[in-house]
Design a protein around this motif. Structure first.
Motif, PDB file in Angstrom:
ATOM      1  N   TYR A 209      63.572  21.629  33.482  1.00 35.01           N
ATOM      2  CA  TYR A 209      64.409  22.341  32.761  1.00 35.01           C
ATOM      3  C   TYR A 209      64.143  23.785  32.394  1.00 35.01           C
ATOM      4  N   ASP A 210      65.317  23.907  32.547  1.00 34.14           N
ATOM      5  CA  ASP A 210      65.275  25.440  32.180  1.00 34.14           C
ATOM      6  C   ASP A 210      65.466  26.021  30.898  1.00 34.14           C
ATOM      7  N   ARG A 211      64.581  26.966  30.406  1.00 33.51           N
ATOM      8  CA  ARG A 211      64.533  26.877  29.382  1.00 33.51           C
ATOM      9  C   ARG A 211      64.865  28.842  28.973  1.00 33.51           C
ATOM     10  N   SER A 212      65.559  29.106  29.859  1.00 31.35           N
ATOM     11  CA  SER A 212      66.573  30.373  30.009  1.00 31.35           C
ATOM     12  C   SER A 212      68.198  29.592  29.197  1.00 31.35           C
ATOM     13  N   THR A 213      68.179  28.577  29.897  1.00 23.62           N
ATOM     14  CA  THR A 213      69.959  27.917  29.863  1.00 23.62           C
ATOM     15  C   THR A 213      69.781  26.874  29.224  1.00 23.62           C
ATOM     16  N   SER A 214      68.484  26.287  28.558  1.00 25.30           N
ATOM     17  CA  SER A 214      68.982  24.804  27.858  1.00 25.30           C
ATOM     18  C   SER A 214      68.399  23.651  28.667  1.00 25.30           C
ATOM     19  N   LYS A 215      69.277  23.935  29.886  1.00 25.72           N
ATOM     20  CA  LYS A 215      69.520  23.021  30.226  1.00 25.72           C
ATOM     21  C   LYS A 215      68.608  21.850  31.227  1.00 25.72           C
ATOM     22  N   LEU A 216      68.560  20.981  31.417  1.00 20.36           N
ATOM     23  CA  LEU A 216      68.415  20.367  31.589  1.00 20.36           C
ATOM     24  C   LEU A 216      69.044  19.119  32.639  1.00 20.36           C
ATOM     25  N   THR A 217      68.630  19.349  34.449  1.00 22.58           N
ATOM     26  CA  THR A 217      69.204  18.625  35.709  1.00 22.58           C
ATOM     27  C   THR A 217      68.239  17.681  35.574  1.00 22.58           C
ATOM     28  N   VAL A 218      69.089  16.430  35.986  1.00 22.17           N
ATOM     29  CA  VAL A 218      67.871  15.822  36.997  1.00 22.17           C
ATOM     30  C   VAL A 218      68.619  15.350  37.776  1.00 22.17           C
ATOM     31  N   TYR A 219      67.651  15.145  39.004  1.00 20.80           N
ATOM     32  CA  TYR A 219      67.831  14.292  40.338  1.00 20.80           C
ATOM     33  C   TYR A 219      67.078  12.813  39.597  1.00 20.80           C
ATOM     34  N   MET A 220      67.763  11.830  40.466  1.00 18.21           N
ATOM     35  CA  MET A 220      67.670  10.801  39.900  1.00 18.21           C
ATOM     36  C   MET A 220      67.815   9.111  40.914  1.00 18.21           C
ATOM     37  N   THR A 221      67.583   8.644  40.990  1.00 15.23           N
ATOM     38  CA  THR A 221      67.848   7.676  41.879  1.00 15.23           C
ATOM     39  C   THR A 221      68.485   6.221  41.308  1.00 15.23           C
ATOM     40  N   THR A 222      70.223   6.456  40.597  1.00 16.51           N
ATOM     41  CA  THR A 222      70.215   5.615  39.363  1.00 16.51           C
ATOM     42  C   THR A 222      71.810   5.749  40.252  1.00 16.51           C
ATOM     43  N   GLN A 223      72.174   3.827  39.715  1.00 13.69           N
ATOM     44  CA  GLN A 223      73.671   3.828  40.262  1.00 13.69           C
ATOM     45  C   GLN A 223      74.507   4.104  38.803  1.00 13.69           C
ATOM     46  N   ALA A 224      74.239   4.237  37.769  1.00 11.60           N
ATOM     47  CA  ALA A 224      75.126   5.094  36.670  1.00 11.60           C
ATOM     48  C   ALA A 224      74.127   5.865  36.248  1.00 11.60           C
ATOM     49  N   PRO A 225      74.763   7.335  36.899  1.00 11.49           N
ATOM     50  CA  PRO A 225      74.608   8.383  36.684  1.00 11.49           C
ATOM     51  C   PRO A 225      74.722   8.968  34.655  1.00 11.49           C
ATOM     52  N   HIS A 226      75.789   8.354  34.781  1.00  3.74           N
ATOM     53  CA  HIS A 226      76.869   8.415  33.073  1.00  3.74           C
ATOM     54  C   HIS A 226      75.991   7.223  31.867  1.00  3.74           C
ATOM     55  N   ILE A 227      75.498   6.752  32.269  1.00  2.00           N
ATOM     56  CA  ILE A 227      74.512   6.008  31.878  1.00  2.00           C
ATOM     57  C   ILE A 227      72.824   6.711  31.260  1.00  2.00           C
ATOM     58  N   VAL A 228      72.754   6.633  31.917  1.00  2.00           N
ATOM     59  CA  VAL A 228      71.764   7.721  31.835  1.00  2.00           C
ATOM     60  C   VAL A 228      71.682   8.992  31.253  1.00  2.00           C
ATOM     61  N   ARG A 229      72.851  10.082  31.505  1.00  2.00           N
ATOM     62  CA  ARG A 229      72.950  10.798  29.893  1.00  2.00           C
ATOM     63  C   ARG A 229      73.262  10.356  29.058  1.00  2.00           C
ATOM     64  N   ALA A 230      73.589   9.560  28.532  1.00  2.00           N
ATOM     65  CA  ALA A 230      74.564   8.669  27.774  1.00  2.00           C
ATOM     66  C   ALA A 230      72.874   8.393  26.650  1.00  2.00           C
ATOM     67  N   ALA A 231      72.058   7.671  27.776  1.00  2.00           N
ATOM     68  CA  ALA A 231      70.666   7.287  27.125  1.00  2.00           C
ATOM     69  C   ALA A 231      69.188   8.781  27.557  1.00  2.00           C
ATOM     70  N   VAL A 232      69.820   9.327  28.119  1.00  2.00           N
ATOM     71  CA  VAL A 232      68.895  10.207  27.429  1.00  2.00           C
ATOM     72  C   VAL A 232      69.303  11.024  26.179  1.00  2.00           C
ATOM     73  N   ALA A 233      70.722  11.363  26.077  1.00  2.00           N
ATOM     74  CA  ALA A 233      71.125  12.436  24.946  1.00  2.00           C
ATOM     75  C   ALA A 233      70.687  11.636  23.565  1.00  2.00           C
ATOM     76  N   LEU A 234      70.844   9.873  23.658  1.00  2.00           N
ATOM     77  CA  LEU A 234      70.388   9.568  23.047  1.00  2.00           C
ATOM     78  C   LEU A 234      68.609   9.105  22.089  1.00  2.00           C
ATOM     79  N   VAL A 235      68.145   9.146  23.338  1.00  2.00           N
ATOM     80  CA  VAL A 235      66.377   9.198  23.581  1.00  2.00           C
ATOM     81  C   VAL A 235      65.683  10.779  23.073  1.00  2.00           C
TER      82      VAL A 235
END
Lengths: 785, 291
Positions: A209-235
């Motif tokens: 998480y980069d406070r200066s840009t407010s951007k969260l980058t997550v390297y993750m072992t996932t078969q469905a990266p877009h679903i994770v993005r949606a889930a993180v946005a919601l949760v």
């Protein structure tokens, strides 16, 4: 005359092209999550519960905080202050991120430490003192349903028992009538034991998480990266455009890397709190005891039979063990997944399924592991029931199947549970398998061997399965419809980059997607680079599981290529100074219908798109396609195993294993064969040695690769692969899913073969895995054993 | 998987190693092949303060036969060396049968026979083999060497009689007085799995008569089992269906298996019986063929 392109030579459809990704994998140059090192990166370790069911009296983290190098210690109580102690699951239940009230399975996440290095983090986890008050433990659905059973989910309002759901599908009354009219009812009770996908690479993430840009980058072992993005946005309530999920090279997935696990969520919170990158890498035991498992379903099955062998009706009841949280990662509205795809290849007039799901003190999940949402259980139950029915009728195994198959001219066919199958040639598929194995000859050998006291057996398994969720009408995840996508950008020299919403975990997308483009456009496959897994660059897609990549994303690749071709045709007409209607297409080239020698290549069209476009045309040659399949694809297959059982020890050896797979048009036959080899090996593993079991206290037996067995090359049998080819009627290139076929179809073949070898002694069933001691004791306790 | 903090030393002589063990005061472990120890460290089931790596000590990686027929195996002799050994394949059938069944090829490349005996896992194969052969372990300490029969060396699960400053430097199989025969059978769920049950049989014959017999059982008790009565039933008579049956019955009785995920106690006992019969019957068959 110009020479037409040879599609195989340019790496198009049907070319057994070597996998381009292997170049880096075999050199040890893959880039997995654990290979990524970010400046200032900290390390996270999770403390897991040693108890299967216990109230947490207190957690003392003071000793952990006191260790030099420790940056953060988190408990459920602290997560709760941020409303993150619990998270939603993909099956509309909730799951604890870090336990607050009590632990509900052995291995559950209780606390976590972030430290300067992983050794310190591990030391600090050991320094955390948790005071547990043990509670009675439930390790199977029978205990969960028992009178007075302890309530596992006392966190949920209105939950007064351990039932997750009670669900039914089919025609109850019609099926009852069929059973009343039956000459014979064949009954069988089975257990499909719990198994684990066990990708060699465990789960892990690096949250940055980069406070200066407010951007969260997550390297993750996932078969469905877009679903994770949606889930993180919601949760996590972060803005979606400020979240970037990158799934780099994955060391296998098999369904294990679809769910969102507590470790991912905690690493994200830790990075936000500390404003530094936080890496979490799960160890093998953590992976085996806490992440998405497969199966664990009990069946009571009944077939209503006419004495000539016709199946009149099917009745099934399943009790599924979901563990402590209902976190099946499956997109259907059906509670037990696609269990009711059972008997899709048989012409059954009526059927009824009741399904009950139960909470137990075991790890949550249930549909992971190469199963396409319980199709694996469905087809295993089906083919075991079919064998028992044939035995009850005294009919030949092959003949009984042939009599009941859906006929080749009976498509589209509505199954009694409501699926619509669109194609198949089951009889032919069976015949190809029987011929390869030498069926009649083997039956004679078997009788001869019996006279010498040797036990030979043959097992058949035939099935058709629904692969490739979805269509958007019936399949969604958290409301997001099950389509997929491809974006193709052709550069001016005719080279191209393709991005899709799928995510390879070993399937070879970098190789096969390029072959589809090559087939559609005539661009050599080696001129196309394929990229997946980065939500900032890839088009939105639902990821890779359920054998859905080729049926959905693969279709999108074909469709986007056709859009490119349509624009290239306009460019060709412009270059040839004719109207579009006068231009014909052959692989890689447009030519003048009246003068075939006059033509332009796709590469020349690409150059023109950037340098010589007609007036009024947008420059560039790129497009995107979102594909919503009209139906699932219905691959089918026939698996036949022959075995010899040692009556003295119960040890059984596979003599021969024949697999006939029909996955329609094969993009890369070599990769398809690799998929089938893997599936047959997994089928062998589950039938012979592999299971995750629990003792009475809920201790997981199978928490490492010494106890949870993956077969080696030594004991894995030889396979003979054959094929038939009925193209999918709706897929743009006629392809069907194949990733799971052999995992789904082969277990019943191995088990049926062993049962066949000992059936004359009176053995009707042995539950998987068919360990030698189970086979031996079945023989010992059989009426004529 | 991250082990607890430990100190690591790699001495170049046995004397230095013994010195280090003494200063370690019971919190030191010897590292030879590391095939059992390293996984235990990673799982934090073992957390020694000091690891004494003996791999740099010269002269321990041998196995040889003395002129009188005694077989000696040094502390750094790997399983793979024994698997490929012509010494064993030509003269020691029980060991030759066991060597290729130890774990998997990767473990065999690093792991050692002496280390396996010291580890004293009830499921360890070599301990039963050496028990059947009446072998012993040579331990070296500050005061010199002593020889301990394998049957007394292992005292329980993962326990041996070594003093804290002693190193097992050699395993010894005594010279046979008669013609040797024997075998090792192991039931495993998969290559590299621990034994569900294993049986080692070693006999010596003089003419028709069996002059010495040993039977060791793997994985069917809290420690390796020396099936003394079963072995006795074979001695002083020729091998026959009757004596084989008696030995198998007695071996099965000597087993103390527990039901677990590898199999039921009843099954494991049955396997012991079956394997004793199979090994001895094969000896009879090959003797008949030779005759």
């Amino acid at each position: 005359m110009t020479q037409a392109l040879d599609e195989i030579k340019i790496g198009g459809l049907g070319a057994s092209r070597k996998r381009v990704e292997d170049n880096r994998f075999v050199r040890g140059k893959g880039n997995y999550v654990d290979d990524i090192v970010l400046p200032g990166m900290l390390h996270m370790e999770i403390l897991r519960s040693p108890m299967a069911h216990a109230r947490i009296r207190s957690i003392d983290t003071s000793k952990a905080w006191a260790i030099p190098g420790v940056r953060l210690v988190l408990t459920g109580e602290m997560m709760a202050t941020r409303n993150l102690a619990w998270m939603p699951t993909l099956s509309y239940d909730t799951q604890a991120v870090l336990a607050t009230d009590k632990v509900r399975f052995q291995g559950q996440e209780v606390a976590c430490v972030v430290a300067d290095d992983p050794y310190i983090a591990k030391d600090a986890c050991e320094a955390i003192v948790v005071d547990y008050e043990p509670l009675p433990v439930i390790v199977n659905p029978r205990q969960a349903m028992a009178e007075g059973a302890p309530l596992i989910r006392d966190d949920k309002e209105n939950q007064h028992d351990n039932v997750v759901y009670d669900w039914e599908v089919g025609d109850r009354a019609g099926t009852d009538r069929a059973f009343e009219q039956a000459d014979l009812v064949s009954k069988l009770e089975l257990h499909y034991p719990r198994s684990h996908p066990s990708p060699l690479e465990c789960c892990g993430s690096i949250a940055d998480y980069d406070r200066s840009t407010s951007k969260l980058t997550v390297y993750m072992t996932t078969q469905a990266p877009h679903i994770v993005r949606a889930a993180v946005a919601l949760v996590a309530e972060l803005p979606e455009h400020m979240i970037r999920i990158i799934s780099p090279d994955l060391g296998g997935g098999f369904g294990n890397k679809v769910p969102v696990y507590p470790g991912y969520v905690i690493s994200i919170l830790a990075s936000i709190l500390l404003e530094q990158p936080v890496k979490w890498i799960e160890d093998k035991t953590g992976n085996l005891i806490s992440t998405g498992f497969g199966r664990d379903v009990y069946l009571r099955g009944e077939l209503a039979l006419r004495k000539d062998g016709k199946i009149l009706g099917v009745r099934m009841h399943t009790d599924a063990d979901h563990g402590a949280f209902f976190s099946d990662a499956q997109p259907s509205k059906f509670k037990i997944g696609l269990m009711h795809s059972a008997f899709a290849c048989y012409d059954v007039p009526t059927a009824h399924l009741t399904a009950r799901g139960m909470y137990t003190n075991k790890a949550p999940g249930g549909v992971a592991y190469r199963c396409s949402f319980r199709v694996t259980e469905a087809m295993f139950f089906q083919e075991r029931m079919v064998q028992a029915a044939a035995d009850d009728l005294g009919m030949d195994q092959a003949e009984f199947r042939r009599l009941n198959f859906v006929r080749d001219d009976d498509f589209p066919h509505r199954t009694p549970f409501g699926f619509l199958t669109d194609s198949g040639q089951y009889g032919k598929c069976l015949d190809v398998g029987l011929e390869a194995v030498g069926y009649q000859d083997f039956l004679r050998q078997k009788e001869e061997a019996k006279k010498e006291g040797r036990l030979l057996g043959i097992g058949i398994s035939v099935m058709t399965e629904p692969l490739g969720a979805g269509n958007s009408r019936e399949y969604d995840i958290l409301g997001i419809k099950m389509f997929d996508s491809a974006e193709l950008r052709v550069h001016m020299t005719g080279k191209a980059i393709l991005r899709t919403g799928a995510k390879s975990q070993g399937q070879g997308h970098e190789t096969t997607w390029a072959q589809i483009v090559s087939h559609e456009l005539g661009i050599p496959a080696e001129d196309i680079v394929v990229e997946e897994g980065d939500t900032d660059t890839a088009p939105f897609g639902m990821g890779t599981y359920a054998s859905r990549s080729t049926p959905v994303a693969g279709a999108a690749v074909a469709m986007v290529s056709r859009k490119i071709r349509a624009k290239a045709r306009k460019l060709a007409a412009h270059l040839l100074e004719v109207s579009e209607e006068d231009v014909e297409w052959e692989l890689g080239r447009f030519y003048l219908r009246s003068a075939p020698d006059r033509g332009v290549t796709i590469q020349e069209c690409a150059m023109a798109a950037y340098s010589n476009m007609p007036d009024g045309m947008e420059p560039g040659l790129e497009n995107v396609s979102y594909y919503d399949p009209p139906n699932l694809t219905w691959p089918f297959g026939c698996y036949i195993a022959t075995v010899e059982v040692d009556p003295e020890t119960g040890v059984w050896d596979v003599l021969n294993m024949v697999a006939v797979d029909d996955c329609g048009v094969r993009i890369n036959p070599m990769i398809v064969e690799g998929q089938i080899h893997g599936g047959l090996t997994e089928g062998f593993a589950k039938s012979s040695m592999q299971w995750i079991t629990f003792d009475e206290e809920g201790n997981c037996i199978g928490s490492n690769f010494m106890d949870y067995l993956i077969p080696t090359a030594w004991e894995t049998p030889r396979f003979e692969l054959l094929e038939t080819c009925v193209p999918s009627p709706h897929h743009p290139i006629g392809a069907k899913g194949v990733g799971e076929s052999a995992t789904v179809g082969s277990p019943a073949a191995y088990v049926n073969a062993v049962i066949d070898a000992v059936a004359h002694l009176g053995v009707r069933n042995i539950d998987m895995p068919l360990l030698p001691d189970r086979v031996w004791s079945a023989i010992q306790s059989a009426p004529s054993g | 998987m991250y082990p607890s903090r430990f100190r690591y030393e790699a001495p170049r002589s046995l004397d230095q190693a013994i010195d280090l063990l003494r200063t370690g005061g019971g919190e030191a472990k010897v590292l030879a092949g590391g095939q059992s120890l390293v996984p235990l460290l990673k799982l934090r089931f073992a957390a020694p303060e000091l690891l004494v790596d003996i791999n740099n000590i010269p002269g321990l990686d041998y196995h040889r036969v003395d002129p009188d027929g005694t077989i000696r195996i040094g502390a750094l002799c790997r399983h793979a060396d024994l698997e490929r050994s012509t010494v064993l394949s030509s003269g020691q059938p029980t060991m030759a049968a066991a060597a290729p069944l130890i774990a998997d090829p990767i473990v065999r490349n690093r792991g050692t026979l002496v280390g396996s005996l010291c580890h004293a896992d009830p499921q360890g194969d070599w301990a039963s083999v050496m028990t059947a052969l009446g072998g012993h372990v040579v331990a070296q300490g500050a005061d010199g060497r002593r020889s301990i029969p394998v049957a007394q060396f292992v005292t329980g699960p993962f326990q041996n009689v070594l003093a804290i400053d002693e190193i097992a430097v050699e395993a010894v199989v005594p010279a046979p007085k008669g013609t040797v025969a024997g075998g090792y059978l192991k039931l495993e769920r998969r290559v590299g799995d621990f034994a569900t049950a294993g049986v080692a049989v070693a006999i010596e014959t003089s003419g028709e008569l069996i002059t010495r017999a040993g039977i060791g059982l793997t994985g069917v008790g809290g420690a390796t089992i020396d099936a003394v009565d079963a072995a006795k039933a074979l001695v002083g008579r020729p091998l026959s269906a009757e004596s084989i049956g008696q030995a198998a019955d007695l071996a099965a009785q000597a087993a103390r298996p527990r039901t677990d995920h590898r199999g039921s106690a009843e099954y494991k006992r049955h396997i012991v019986h079956t394997f004793v019969v199979r090994i001895l019957s094969r000896i009879t068959e090959s003797a008949e063929r030779a005759a």
